[in-house]
Motif scaffolding. Structure first.
Motif, PDB file in Angstrom:
ATOM      1  N   MET A  72       0.841  -1.200   0.000  1.00 54.25           N
ATOM      2  CA  MET A  72       0.000   0.000   0.000  1.00 54.25           C
ATOM      3  C   MET A  72       0.874   1.247   0.000  1.00 54.25           C
ATOM      4  SD  MET A  72      -2.359  -1.293   3.159  1.00 54.25           S
ATOM      5  CE  MET A  72      -3.930  -0.616   2.618  1.00 54.25           C
ATOM      6  N   GLY A  73       2.042   1.137   0.633  1.00 54.20           N
ATOM      7  CA  GLY A  73       2.896   2.308   0.792  1.00 54.20           C
ATOM      8  C   GLY A  73       2.386   3.216   1.886  1.00 54.20           C
ATOM      9  N   GLY A  74       3.223   4.205   2.280  1.00 51.64           N
ATOM     10  CA  GLY A  74       2.814   5.158   3.309  1.00 51.64           C
ATOM     11  C   GLY A  74       2.840   4.530   4.688  1.00 51.64           C
ATOM     12  N   ILE A  75       2.608   5.360   5.693  1.00 48.46           N
ATOM     13  CA  ILE A  75       2.716   4.887   7.081  1.00 48.46           C
ATOM     14  C   ILE A  75       1.439   4.191   7.551  1.00 48.46           C
ATOM     15  CG2 ILE A  75       3.327   5.528   9.441  1.00 48.46           C
ATOM     16  CD1 ILE A  75       5.571   6.021   7.347  1.00 48.46           C
ATOM     17  N   GLU A  76       0.346   4.881   7.481  1.00 52.33           N
ATOM     18  CA  GLU A  76      -0.916   4.264   7.907  1.00 52.33           C
ATOM     19  C   GLU A  76      -1.881   4.189   6.732  1.00 52.33           C
ATOM     20  OE1 GLU A  76      -1.638   2.625  10.383  1.00 52.33           O
ATOM     21  OE2 GLU A  76      -0.302   3.218  11.995  1.00 52.33           O
ATOM     22  N   PRO A  77      -2.644   3.134   6.601  1.00 49.27           N
ATOM     23  CA  PRO A  77      -2.831   2.034   7.554  1.00 49.27           C
ATOM     24  C   PRO A  77      -1.826   0.891   7.416  1.00 49.27           C
ATOM     25  CG  PRO A  77      -4.375   1.762   5.740  1.00 49.27           C
ATOM     26  CD  PRO A  77      -3.585   3.014   5.452  1.00 49.27           C
ATOM     27  N   ALA A  78      -0.772   1.082   6.587  1.00 50.74           N
ATOM     28  CA  ALA A  78       0.160  -0.033   6.357  1.00 50.74           C
ATOM     29  C   ALA A  78       0.723  -0.581   7.669  1.00 50.74           C
ATOM     30  CB  ALA A  78       1.285   0.428   5.429  1.00 50.74           C
ATOM     31  N   ARG A  79       1.140   0.342   8.564  1.00 53.60           N
ATOM     32  CA  ARG A  79       1.746  -0.085   9.829  1.00 53.60           C
ATOM     33  C   ARG A  79       0.783  -0.954  10.643  1.00 53.60           C
ATOM     34  NH1 ARG A  79       0.617   2.265  14.289  1.00 53.60           N
ATOM     35  NH2 ARG A  79       1.767   1.739  16.203  1.00 53.60           N
ATOM     36  N   THR A  80      -0.428  -0.467  10.792  1.00 50.28           N
ATOM     37  CA  THR A  80      -1.428  -1.210  11.566  1.00 50.28           C
ATOM     38  C   THR A  80      -1.679  -2.585  10.959  1.00 50.28           C
ATOM     39  OG1 THR A  80      -2.437   0.877  12.182  1.00 50.28           O
ATOM     40  CG2 THR A  80      -3.791  -1.094  12.469  1.00 50.28           C
ATOM     41  N   HIS A  81      -1.785  -2.632   9.648  1.00 50.04           N
ATOM     42  CA  HIS A  81      -2.044  -3.909   8.974  1.00 50.04           C
ATOM     43  C   HIS A  81      -0.887  -4.885   9.176  1.00 50.04           C
ATOM     44  CE1 HIS A  81      -5.727  -2.531   7.414  1.00 50.04           C
ATOM     45  NE2 HIS A  81      -5.282  -1.888   6.336  1.00 50.04           N
ATOM     46  N   ILE A  82       0.334  -4.388   9.073  1.00 50.09           N
ATOM     47  CA  ILE A  82       1.495  -5.276   9.234  1.00 50.09           C
ATOM     48  C   ILE A  82       1.545  -5.824  10.663  1.00 50.09           C
ATOM     49  CG2 ILE A  82       4.036  -5.254   9.417  1.00 50.09           C
ATOM     50  CD1 ILE A  82       4.114  -3.588   6.871  1.00 50.09           C
ATOM     51  N   LEU A  83       1.309  -4.962  11.644  1.00 53.74           N
ATOM     52  CA  LEU A  83       1.324  -5.432  13.033  1.00 53.74           C
ATOM     53  C   LEU A  83       0.209  -6.440  13.272  1.00 53.74           C
ATOM     54  CD1 LEU A  83       2.195  -2.059  14.827  1.00 53.74           C
ATOM     55  CD2 LEU A  83       3.712  -4.027  14.477  1.00 53.74           C
ATOM     56  N   ALA A  84      -0.957  -6.205  12.657  1.00 52.33           N
ATOM     57  CA  ALA A  84      -2.065  -7.150  12.795  1.00 52.33           C
ATOM     58  C   ALA A  84      -1.709  -8.490  12.157  1.00 52.33           C
ATOM     59  CB  ALA A  84      -3.332  -6.573  12.137  1.00 52.33           C
ATOM     60  N   VAL A 139       5.656  -9.712   3.946  1.00 48.66           N
ATOM     61  CA  VAL A 139       6.563  -9.279   2.886  1.00 48.66           C
ATOM     62  C   VAL A 139       6.138  -7.860   2.515  1.00 48.66           C
ATOM     63  CG1 VAL A 139       7.309  -9.664   0.511  1.00 48.66           C
ATOM     64  CG2 VAL A 139       6.859 -11.625   2.008  1.00 48.66           C
ATOM     65  N   THR A 140       7.069  -6.929   2.514  1.00 47.11           N
ATOM     66  CA  THR A 140       6.693  -5.545   2.216  1.00 47.11           C
ATOM     67  C   THR A 140       7.763  -4.855   1.371  1.00 47.11           C
ATOM     68  OG1 THR A 140       6.158  -3.376   3.170  1.00 47.11           O
ATOM     69  CG2 THR A 140       7.664  -4.743   4.426  1.00 47.11           C
ATOM     70  N   GLY A 141       7.339  -3.855   0.638  1.00 44.31           N
ATOM     71  CA  GLY A 141       8.278  -3.037  -0.115  1.00 44.31           C
ATOM     72  C   GLY A 141       8.230  -1.599   0.382  1.00 44.31           C
ATOM     73  N   ASN A 142       7.707  -1.437   1.598  1.00 45.25           N
ATOM     74  CA  ASN A 142       7.378  -0.101   2.114  1.00 45.25           C
ATOM     75  C   ASN A 142       8.582   0.564   2.789  1.00 45.25           C
ATOM     76  OD1 ASN A 142       6.256   2.116   3.413  1.00 45.25           O
ATOM     77  ND2 ASN A 142       4.284   1.074   3.674  1.00 45.25           N
ATOM     78  N   LYS A 143       9.370   1.298   1.991  1.00 49.55           N
ATOM     79  CA  LYS A 143      10.588   1.904   2.537  1.00 49.55           C
ATOM     80  C   LYS A 143      10.286   3.047   3.496  1.00 49.55           C
ATOM     81  CE  LYS A 143      10.804   3.948  -2.012  1.00 49.55           C
ATOM     82  NZ  LYS A 143      10.020   2.949  -2.753  1.00 49.55           N
ATOM     83  N   ALA A 144       9.231   3.801   3.208  1.00 49.59           N
ATOM     84  CA  ALA A 144       8.896   4.930   4.086  1.00 49.59           C
ATOM     85  C   ALA A 144       8.566   4.411   5.483  1.00 49.59           C
ATOM     86  CB  ALA A 144       7.699   5.701   3.513  1.00 49.59           C
ATOM     87  N   LEU A 145       7.818   3.328   5.542  1.00 47.95           N
ATOM     88  CA  LEU A 145       7.426   2.755   6.832  1.00 47.95           C
ATOM     89  C   LEU A 145       8.645   2.179   7.566  1.00 47.95           C
ATOM     90  CD1 LEU A 145       5.200   1.928   8.808  1.00 47.95           C
ATOM     91  CD2 LEU A 145       4.929  -0.185   7.494  1.00 47.95           C
ATOM     92  N   LEU A 146       9.470   1.403   6.849  1.00 47.34           N
ATOM     93  CA  LEU A 146      10.617   0.771   7.513  1.00 47.34           C
ATOM     94  C   LEU A 146      11.644   1.793   7.971  1.00 47.34           C
ATOM     95  CD1 LEU A 146      11.121  -2.371   5.251  1.00 47.34           C
ATOM     96  CD2 LEU A 146      10.045  -2.251   7.515  1.00 47.34           C
ATOM     97  N   ALA A 147      11.760   2.897   7.228  1.00 51.10           N
ATOM     98  CA  ALA A 147      12.754   3.910   7.594  1.00 51.10           C
ATOM     99  C   ALA A 147      12.308   4.730   8.791  1.00 51.10           C
ATOM    100  CB  ALA A 147      13.042   4.830   6.409  1.00 51.10           C
ATOM    101  N   THR A 148      11.032   4.646   9.140  1.00 57.01           N
ATOM    102  CA  THR A 148      10.551   5.437  10.284  1.00 57.01           C
ATOM    103  C   THR A 148      10.084   4.554  11.435  1.00 57.01           C
ATOM    104  OG1 THR A 148       8.430   5.570   9.130  1.00 57.01           O
ATOM    105  CG2 THR A 148       9.883   7.479   8.953  1.00 57.01           C
ATOM    106  N   HIS A 149       9.458   3.390  11.116  1.00 56.89           N
ATOM    107  CA  HIS A 149       8.921   2.520  12.164  1.00 56.89           C
ATOM    108  C   HIS A 149       9.533   1.130  12.113  1.00 56.89           C
ATOM    109  CE1 HIS A 149       6.017   5.762  11.883  1.00 56.89           C
ATOM    110  NE2 HIS A 149       5.557   5.429  13.067  1.00 56.89           N
ATOM    111  N   GLY A 150      10.724   1.013  11.502  1.00 56.10           N
ATOM    112  CA  GLY A 150      11.356  -0.298  11.344  1.00 56.10           C
ATOM    113  C   GLY A 150      11.563  -1.018  12.672  1.00 56.10           C
ATOM    114  N   ALA A 151      12.075  -0.297  13.663  1.00 54.77           N
ATOM    115  CA  ALA A 151      12.390  -0.930  14.947  1.00 54.77           C
ATOM    116  C   ALA A 151      11.147  -1.575  15.548  1.00 54.77           C
ATOM    117  CB  ALA A 151      12.966   0.112  15.904  1.00 54.77           C
TER     118      ALA A 151
END
Lengths: 434, 434
Positions: free
Chosen positions: B81-93, B102-114
């Protein structure tokens, strides 16, 4: 670090790579164990001669000549003895005792790979071999994992550093083959018996491993068409340069689609490559591998193709990965099931050729030769005639063909050789990378 | 094929990459399932608008706007989906429900990777992201696994295809920045809002991901020093060419050893690179990444940096690997534990610089300027003075420095700017790859 597991690592062999691997395990222990999630304890090093001189000083108490006992109880066995036996027996014993195996043994994998991978699959263990092809360059794992969802069409590259060193010296410094080989031997690029490198056996072993992995099939060394660089002369390299090419020993693995279904061609030979092509800039003992995949397009992997410490990096990557696998539990993730794609004979391949002939320097010769070539159904792209520098009354004709089938080309060359006007077929070289 | 397990795959997003991934899952099902050791069943595709136009026709019945329900019961969740939300919530779920991601979301990993990697570790699931950096090029897996036993010193490369396309057009066709950008936009290399690419945000996200992985630490987008190509003019590219350089937008990640211990520098900026350097031949939208490792030496990875089908190859490699992991059992193999290495300020880095000044074309100016530079402790390697083409009575002075600390260099430039003889600091560019 909480409650680390301890994994026993057995090392078989302490040659140029093995001694560097031992050294990394001993000196980088805390970093490695942190990354692996387990303490990697070097349980021992099996060698033929405990007193032999080594590249790196190793603690005497770790050395043993009893590989069998060392393997028992090891979690990870690193095989760096080389050769077929006793390496094969030791690897099978290690798998049977539940260990994961890391090896750099291309000769073994190119001849007994199927047996070893089958054993690993049945026992739920893993066999890793990043170091077997192209030294430090990560190419096995990208093919096995990163490109697992793609369809690889073709792999071609420089996978033997010694011959690349020699060809590069000849090309860049105008040396003869003998001079370049002498330097390569002095610098340790060539073994005392250089046959494995010069005649393309080493590259063919690597090609068999790459093709097996890329096409999910069984390719053995016997399936690889192999030509070495023994016949490459300074004149040929000079001629190549004048035509805008350089000569590289290439390993080529490709899928062929025919009326009778799919087959593969795996071959090693010296070929002309445009000086504009990235492979032309692979100098010295370096390696580079091109991968053409249906979805990913063209990929290139470049780096050091040999060297003890460089190759040790690839071994250690496999060791840390095997350790992580041990900690994670589950069985070893095997390779894809392999089909048995037929290997096409070399006559089936299509490529461009450059044929150099020595002919009588008389009117009408060029027309006669062009006639023979086109009658055979091979389409001529360029023809160039120059007076021969070393034979009075003779000329050299260089014919560049369009893409043609190898069988048609070799038939043509046979007819040319028989023709009255041709004194000698000087060389026939394939053109790759176009 | 005996008794295959079936794995349910949920796809979130059907843009240029997502639609190609769906297409591969649907059309290559039998090959993929053979390689994965499991049937990969595309359970559904979550989209914002079921009726939107797509690159590839997808079966209507697979489309849903209800991502939450799709995630429940999936074995593998592909987030595109790209972007931070809702991608982050979906991945955690997805991780919480036991799926591998499996993701290609660089924006999310570069900010919420940890946050995401920690969640995966705790849940014994895996997060794969080969597609997040350098499109189809296998670089994440080589760093994570193949080089896991080595010590990476430095990574530098071209990781943004759009800006490389623009700079390459300017360099090879002499276009202005505006013209090159217009073509890039027309060909789909640039988004409607090109800021992410032009100002280096996209490259900075990738640099953060590469540095985190290579140095086993946490690097977030905020830690990356970032300069884009907005100020690069045709004149600068022209001047670079005359000096034997080309200008590339580079991502550089390096370890710095100082008196106060180890730190890292992660930065993105346009830099001069020798035309002889392999990175200079990376044309169009391609990417290339150099890795310098203590044991392996120099490695290069090259290929397509973007494109729907190319990036889909990277996603599918991760999907097949995740499927194999599922079949093998055990928990997901996580990444190495990460330290928290401090990020050095940009003033700490050492490199060569090329400073172009506009000065009054008078005797003694060169001596005065050389004096200012050497007083500041920056050592001058080359100086060239040419009359300015666009301003009467002015000249351009180009100063090439030896390796200097950035802080000393910027102090020097500030002093030069204040000096009476300097009309204008035309450009300050770093030189990389030497």
């Amino acid at each position: 670090m909480i409650d680390h597991r301890r994994l026993r690592v057995a090392l078989l062999g302490a040659g140029s790579v093995g001694s560097q691997v031992a050294n990394l395990l001993l000196t980088q222990a805390s970093e490695l164990s942190e990354r692996a999630g387990a303490d990697l304890e070097l349980a021992g090093i099996a060698v033929r001669d405990v007193d032999a001189a080594r590249d790196v000083d190793l603690p005497r108490e770790l050395l043993t000549t009893d590989a069998e006992s060392l393997i028992v109880g090891a979690d990870i066995v690193i095989e760096l003895m080389g050769g077929i036996e006793p390496a094969r027996t030791h690897i099978l014993a290690a798998l049977n005792s539940g260990a994961d195996v890391v090896t750099g043994n291309k000769a073994l994998l190119a001849t007994h790979g199927a047996e070893i991978f089958d054993a690993a699959d049945q026992l739920g263990a893993s066999v890793s071999y990043e170091a077997a092809v192209a030294g430090a360059i990560p190419i096995i794992r990208p093919l096995k994992d990163s490109l697992a969802g793609d369809r690889i069409q073709r792999i071609f590259g420089i996978v033997n550093g010694s011959t690349n060193f020699i060809l590069d010296k000849m090309d860049r410094e105008g040396l003869s083959a003998e001079e370049a080989q002498r330097i390569a031997t002095d610098l340790g690029y060539l073994e005392a018996d250089p046959t494995l490198d010069l005649e393309g056996y080493d590259a063919a072993q690597k090609a068999a491993i790459l093709a097996s992995l890329a096409f999910h099939t069984h390719v053995s060394l016997d399936d690889v068409h192999r030509e070495g660089i023994e016949n490459i002369t300074a004149d040929m390299i000079d001629g190549a340069r004048r035509a805008g090419f350089t000569i590289k020993l290439l390993a080529v693995c490709e899928r062929l689609e025919g009326e009778d279904g799919e087959s593969i061609s795996v071959r090693v030979y010296p070929a002309l490559i445009s000086r504009e092509h990235p492979l032309a800039s692979v100098h010295g003992g370096n390696n580079a591998v091109f991968v053409e995949a249906a979805a990913a397009g063209d990929l290139m992997f470049y780096g050091a193709g040999a060297g003890g410490i460089q190759t040790a990096s690839a071994i250690m990557g496999d060791v840390v990965s095997a350790a992580r696998r041990h900690i994670a539990g589950g069985v070893g993730v095997g390779e894809s099931p392999r089909q048995s794609l037929p290997t096409a004979p070399i006559g089936r391949i299509m490529t461009r050729y450059q044929v150099t002939l020595e002919v009588a320097d008389e009117p009408g010769v060029l027309a006669q030769i062009s006639g023979i070539v086109s009658e055979a159904g091979v389409s001529v792209a360029t023809v160039e005639q120059t007076p021969s520098s070393d034979a009075e009354g003779r000329a050299h004709i260089v014919i560049g063909t369009h893409r043609a089938r190898e069988q048609a080309l070799s038939d043509t060359v046979a007819r040319l050789a028989e023709s009255d006007v041709v004194e000698r077929v000087v060389s026939v070289l394939r053109v790759e990378g176009e």
